[in-house]
Write a protein that holds these residues in place. Structure first.
Motif, short mmCIF file in Angstrom:
data_model
loop_
_atom_site.label_atom_id
_atom_site.label_comp_id
_atom_site.label_asym_id
_atom_site.label_seq_id
_atom_site.Cartn_x
_atom_site.Cartn_y
_atom_site.Cartn_z
N THR A 11 43.65 45.75 56.12
CA THR A 11 43.49 44.47 55.43
C THR A 11 42.82 43.50 56.38
O THR A 11 43.28 43.29 57.51
CB THR A 11 44.86 43.90 55.00
N SER A 25 41.56 39.60 56.54
CA SER A 25 41.53 38.27 55.94
C SER A 25 40.40 37.47 56.56
O SER A 25 39.57 38.01 57.32
CB SER A 25 42.88 37.57 56.14
N SER A 45 41.35 46.16 51.96
CA SER A 45 41.59 44.87 51.32
C SER A 45 40.81 43.79 52.05
O SER A 45 40.77 43.77 53.29
CB SER A 45 43.08 44.52 51.33
N CYS A 99 40.58 39.53 51.91
CA CYS A 99 41.24 38.35 51.37
C CYS A 99 40.57 37.09 51.90
O CYS A 99 40.32 36.97 53.09
CB CYS A 99 42.72 38.33 51.73
N THR A 140 40.82 39.87 46.84
CA THR A 140 41.58 38.73 46.33
C THR A 140 41.08 37.45 46.97
O THR A 140 40.83 37.39 48.17
CB THR A 140 43.07 38.91 46.63
#
Length: 574
Positions: free
Chosen positions: A185, A187, A224, A226, A252
């Motif tokens: 992930t 970010s 992922s 973000c 997202t």
């Protein structure tokens, strides 16, 4: 002549000495009057005891300066050295002065003892450092990988593995294990996501992504991103080309998700099964094209409602996602959207294998079906249905029965905020082994017409399987709730019930005593705002210890005492 000359000669040195003293005083005054030296001294003692350095992996390295501070603190004034020098004169034990020979021998003995002590301290320090570093250097790589796996499974590979790789060579080798890089992930990093990236920063991000894909992402399965506003297309192109094992993708709160992203997914990621696009600005036409091309492999799809969501739903009900197992649609916060309509029968025909359906905080109602659909079409494999909302609901008993008329495997039913649902409608459902039932009302109920009876029917139908029950804000009468709690308790006790939420209801103390004393597995009990209970009992009980203490208080008669004076007493209140 000699007598006359002696006074003159004796005066001249005194004048020189006086002049020298005055000149020294003036020089001292000039030196002390300079603000530069004072500022330097203050700056030396007010300096921070640490320094911060930037690293390559978007981390701040804090280095302590304790050694420098200690060295500065140990510096002594000149007069302190003189005093120490005077105090170090060699004396005998009885206080008398030693002879030069004895003094040299005593000094040699002292120097030898001090040297030995320093050598021993240095050896001990080296041994301590070796002992501290030995456990990390001699630990097997397999053990390190196993330890790292526990952290990665809960927190992800980034930035944990990047930091562990900088500890030593052994940890770097363990962090390179490709099995640890299966779920990543990323970010927003390096800059504020709302700011535009400068060319040097863009090159830095691109070089980092290229290095990760070449050296770490060979077995990447879940990826992922973000809160990214830039380089989303570039990142996805690099990842999809280098990661053929990609199974899950989550984008997202991202901007700039163009059609190139979905074209690259359809071309390279043939094993993709899960796609999450919640709260991201995407090209709806590109999403529809991806569903038409590669939607047959998708098993999970999560999107956020917007004005063009109908096009995505039309592609789903058209039969492009026949293998779909999970479908989740939510709404953005502070967003006023029109009512969402869709045909239930067409969704059941387009997704016959659906197991989880979540329409979160979404105001929707069924649309009339223009096609003739067989009555055998339905969600026969559905295990979870969530229609929770906190604003307004149009779901009625008829709509619920239409959704679940073939869902005999249903285990979780979340109808929080659906105030139009009655106990009579729940009795018509084919599911007989419901595990979790949520009927709480988390909105104002002053203007709503709510049912005052029927809780005992729900308890009678699912008393053998219910593990979690939520009746927050329901207006069932005291007698009705007493019957329901008695049914849940049963004649031989309830060893299944684990969570019970009765906040804001009219449950009585006798009903609570019956169900709590007969449920040994109960670990959560919410009695806040229960108007028929004394104030000392209106709280949330978490864990077996608090609930056991509460049961002992009820069985010993403490609850009756609290009900009489309305004040917290004894062990029932913390």
């Amino acid at each position: 002549m000699e007598g006359s000359s002696s006074p003159n000669t004796s005066r001249q040195p005194s004048r020189k000495r006086e002049g020298s003293v005055e000149s020294q005083g003036r020089s001292r005054v000039r030196v002390n009057s300079k603000p530069v030296k004072k500022a330097r001294r203050v700056a030396q003692w007010n300096t921070k005891d640490y320094t911060v350095h930037d690293t390559d992996n978007d981390m701040l390295l804090i280095i302590s300066n304790d050694s420098e501070v200690q060295r500065k603190a140990r510096t002594r004034k000149p007069w302190a050295k003189k005093n120490n020098h005077k105090s170090n004169k060699k004396h005998s034990p009885n206080g008398t002065k030693l002879s030069p020979v004895d003094a040299r021998e005593a000094g040699s003995d002292v120097d030898c003892s001090e040297g030995r002590r320093k050598l021993m301290n240095s050896e001990r320090k080296v041994m301590k450092e070796e002992d501290l570093d030995r456990w990390g250097q001699q630990l097997p790589v397999e053990v390190l990988v196993h330890i790292f796996h526990y952290v990665v499974s809960s927190n992800g590979a980034v930035p944990f593995l990047c930091r562990m790789a900088r500890v030593c060579r052994l940890w770097n080798g363990a962090a390179e294990n490709s099995k640890l890089w299966r779920r990543v992930t990323i970010s927003h990093c390096w800059v504020n996501p709302s700011k535009k990236l400068q060319p040097p920063v863009q090159r830095k991000i691109q070089n980092t992504l290229n290095w990760l894909t070449d050296n770490r992402f060979s077995q990447l399965q879940e990826f992922s991103i973000c809160h990214w506003s830039n380089l989303v297309s570039y990142t996805m192109k690099v990842v999809t080309k280098s990661c053929p094992q990609l199974v899950s993708l989550r984008l997202t709160n991202c901007n700039g998700v163009t059609s190139d992203v979905f074209e690259s997914l359809a071309l390279h990621s043939r094993k993709l099964e899960s796609l999450n696009l919640q709260h991201s600005v995407v090209d709806v036409a590109a999403v529809v094209g991806f569903l038409e091309t590669a939607g047959s492999n998708l098993k999970q799809l999560c999107v956020t409602y917007n004005s063009r969501l109908h096009n995505i739903f039309n592609a789903i009900v058209a039969g492009y996602c026949t293998e779909l197992r999970l479908l989740e649609v939510n709404t953005e916060i502070k967003q006023t959207n029109p009512y969402f309509q869709f045909c239930i029968e067409m969704l059941q025909a387009g997704c016959p294998k659906l197991q989880v359906l979540r329409l979160l905080n979404l105001t929707w109602f069924p649309k009339a079906c223009t096609m003739i659909v067989s009555p055998e079409v339905g969600f026969s494999e559905l295990e979870e249905l969530c229609l929770a909302t906190s604003s307004f609901s149009l779901v009625t008993d008829e709509v619920l029965v239409k959704l679940l008329h073939l869902s005999s495997r249903l285990r979780t039913l979340d109808l929080r905020g659906c105030y139009r649902i009655t106990s009579a409608g729940l009795q018509l459902l084919p599911c007989q082994d419901l595990v979790r039932l949520f009927l709480g009302l988390y909105c104002s109920t002053t203007t709503l017409l709510l049912a005052k009876q029927g809780s005992e029917q729900m308890a009678l139908k699912w008393k053998h399987s219910l593990e979690e029950l939520d009746l927050t804000g329901q207006c069932y009468k005291e007698k009705d709730l007493e019957l329901a709690m008695g049914i849940l308790a049963g004649p031989e006790g309830n060893y299944v019930l684990r969570s019970l939420n009765l906040a804001g209801t009219k449950v009585t103390l006798d009903a609570i005593r019956v169900v709590v004393s007969s449920s040994p597995a109960l670990s959560y009990l919410n009695l806040t705002s229960c108007r028929c209970l004394p104030r000392g009992l209106k709280r949330i009980y978490r864990g077996r210890d608090e609930i056991s203490q509460f049961v002992n208080c009820l069985l010993s008669g403490g609850g009756q005492q609290l009900a009489g004076d309305r004040r917290p007493q004894g062990k029932c209140v913390k």
